[in-house]
Design an enzyme around this catalytic site. Sequence first.
Site, PDB file in Angstrom:
ATOM      1  N   ASP A 152       0.872  -1.180   0.000  1.00 12.23           N
ATOM      2  CA  ASP A 152       0.000   0.000   0.000  1.00 12.23           C
ATOM      3  C   ASP A 152       0.905   1.225   0.000  1.00 12.23           C
ATOM      4  OD1 ASP A 152      -2.328   1.644   0.292  1.00 12.23           O
ATOM      5  OD2 ASP A 152      -1.946   1.788   2.439  1.00 12.23           O
ATOM      6  N   SER A 153       0.309   2.376  -0.198  1.00 15.28           N
ATOM      7  CA  SER A 153       1.084   3.614  -0.125  1.00 15.28           C
ATOM      8  C   SER A 153       1.522   3.912   1.304  1.00 15.28           C
ATOM      9  CB  SER A 153       0.232   4.774  -0.643  1.00 15.28           C
ATOM     10  OG  SER A 153      -0.955   4.854   0.119  1.00 15.28           O
TER      11      SER A 153
ATOM     12  N   CYS B 147      -4.195  -1.388  -1.871  1.00 17.88           N
ATOM     13  CA  CYS B 147      -4.316   0.060  -2.055  1.00 17.88           C
ATOM     14  C   CYS B 147      -5.386   0.281  -3.114  1.00 17.88           C
ATOM     15  CB  CYS B 147      -2.967   0.617  -2.525  1.00 17.88           C
ATOM     16  SG  CYS B 147      -3.035   2.371  -2.962  1.00 17.88           S
TER      17      CYS B 147
ATOM     18  N   GLU C 249      -3.128   8.411   8.375  1.00 21.60           N
ATOM     19  CA  GLU C 249      -1.658   8.354   8.488  1.00 21.60           C
ATOM     20  C   GLU C 249      -1.182   9.069   9.756  1.00 21.60           C
ATOM     21  OE1 GLU C 249       0.858   6.872   6.571  1.00 21.60           O
ATOM     22  OE2 GLU C 249      -0.748   5.821   5.512  1.00 21.60           O
TER      23      GLU C 249
ATOM     24  N   CYS D 146     -10.942   2.684  -0.172  1.00 23.44           N
ATOM     25  CA  CYS D 146      -9.539   3.001   0.093  1.00 23.44           C
ATOM     26  C   CYS D 146      -9.206   2.201   1.341  1.00 23.44           C
ATOM     27  CB  CYS D 146      -9.397   4.502   0.343  1.00 23.44           C
ATOM     28  SG  CYS D 146      -7.811   4.976   1.064  1.00 23.44           S
TER      29      CYS D 146
ATOM     30  N   HIS E  48      -7.289   2.640   3.657  1.00 23.30           N
ATOM     31  CA  HIS E  48      -7.141   3.420   4.890  1.00 23.30           C
ATOM     32  C   HIS E  48      -8.496   3.543   5.618  1.00 23.30           C
ATOM     33  CE1 HIS E  48      -3.238   4.651   3.352  1.00 23.30           C
ATOM     34  NE2 HIS E  48      -3.011   5.396   4.405  1.00 23.30           N
TER      35      HIS E  48
HETATM   36  N1  DGL Z   1      -4.680   3.019   0.972  1.00 27.26           N
HETATM   37  C1  DGL Z   1      -4.586   3.808  -0.227  1.00 27.26           C
HETATM   38  C2  DGL Z   1      -5.816   3.578  -1.089  1.00 27.26           C
HETATM   39  O1  DGL Z   1      -6.466   2.623  -0.865  1.00 27.26           O
HETATM   40  C3  DGL Z   1      -4.313   5.191   0.192  1.00 27.26           C
HETATM   41  C4  DGL Z   1      -4.349   6.214  -0.826  1.00 27.26           C
HETATM   42  C5  DGL Z   1      -3.327   7.254  -0.872  1.00 27.26           C
HETATM   43  O2  DGL Z   1      -2.148   6.960  -0.684  1.00 27.26           O
HETATM   44  O3  DGL Z   1      -3.713   8.381  -1.202  1.00 27.26           O
HETATM   45  O4  DGL Z   1      -6.157   4.250  -1.984  1.00 27.26           O
END
Ligand code: DGL
Length: 271
Positions: A10-11, A73, A151, A185, A187
């Site tokens: 993931d990011s 992600c 985050e 997402c 997150h």
């Molecule tokens: N968890 C990522 C997603 O599902 C986070 C997005 C991001 O880094 O902006 O999109």
Amino acid sequence: MNTSPIGVFDSGLGGLSTVRALKRLLPNEDIIYFGDTGRVPYGTRSNETIETYSAQDIKFLQTFGCKMIVVACGTVSTVSAPLIERLPVPATGIAKPSAAAAAAATQNGRVGIMGTSATINSGAFDRELHRHNPSITVTAVACPLLVSLVEANWISPDDEVTNAAVRRYLQPILAAGADTIILGCTHFPLLAPIIQRLAGENVTLIDSGLEEAKHVKAVLEAQGLTNRADHVGTHRYFVSDKTQNFSVAAGALLGEDISDRCEFVDIMKRI
Ligand code: DGL
């Protein structure tokens, strides 16, 4: 049987919502997690940049000989879908499993999607939902601020700022009468208690991490790729920037202290 690890990325730390479910559903599997904390967020960037980052992240996981790549992600899942489909090992994103679950869950045919700007602009969830049922009415809302709030670990159910942001993003979805909302997402499952309270208990939330993990289990079992039944899964966590928030939030989320297993990596030197 296959004893190689599963690669998850993931990011940032959102993909841990998938890891949490994977650990529960597949306790015999070894997991390599990469959170690109040095470059988060992805969701506000151009498709070209997201594709470049995704290709690098996947290449890093491939150095471990992963038997399956799990794109935890939403942004990468929706923007880089062709890249995921071309991989030489089984791979999945969150869009297909989450859309399938939402299409099955909705009673009134009105589904809300919360995602990053890139995810919402891609229209990928809408297309997946309409593949299951063309008459579903979709209300898709980009919620970029929520990524930063997670985050920063502002996920406590009574956090005033996070509650205000969620309330504002939910407004058009609730006004459209959606009875099901995809947390598009990874997150966002971390904000599920806030989203559920503000949306009301009659609204079904689709946890993208959980749906993805169920799909991973089904793929491994169908393809005979599960690990030995007597193996106790090990879990390694890599980040591209050593942020204290990551280990703190990860510990709370996974219910275990992972600070001694959280390794910094410069993936550009490893791929
Ligand atoms: N968890 C990522 C997603 O599902 C986070 C997005 C991001 O880094 O902006 O999109």
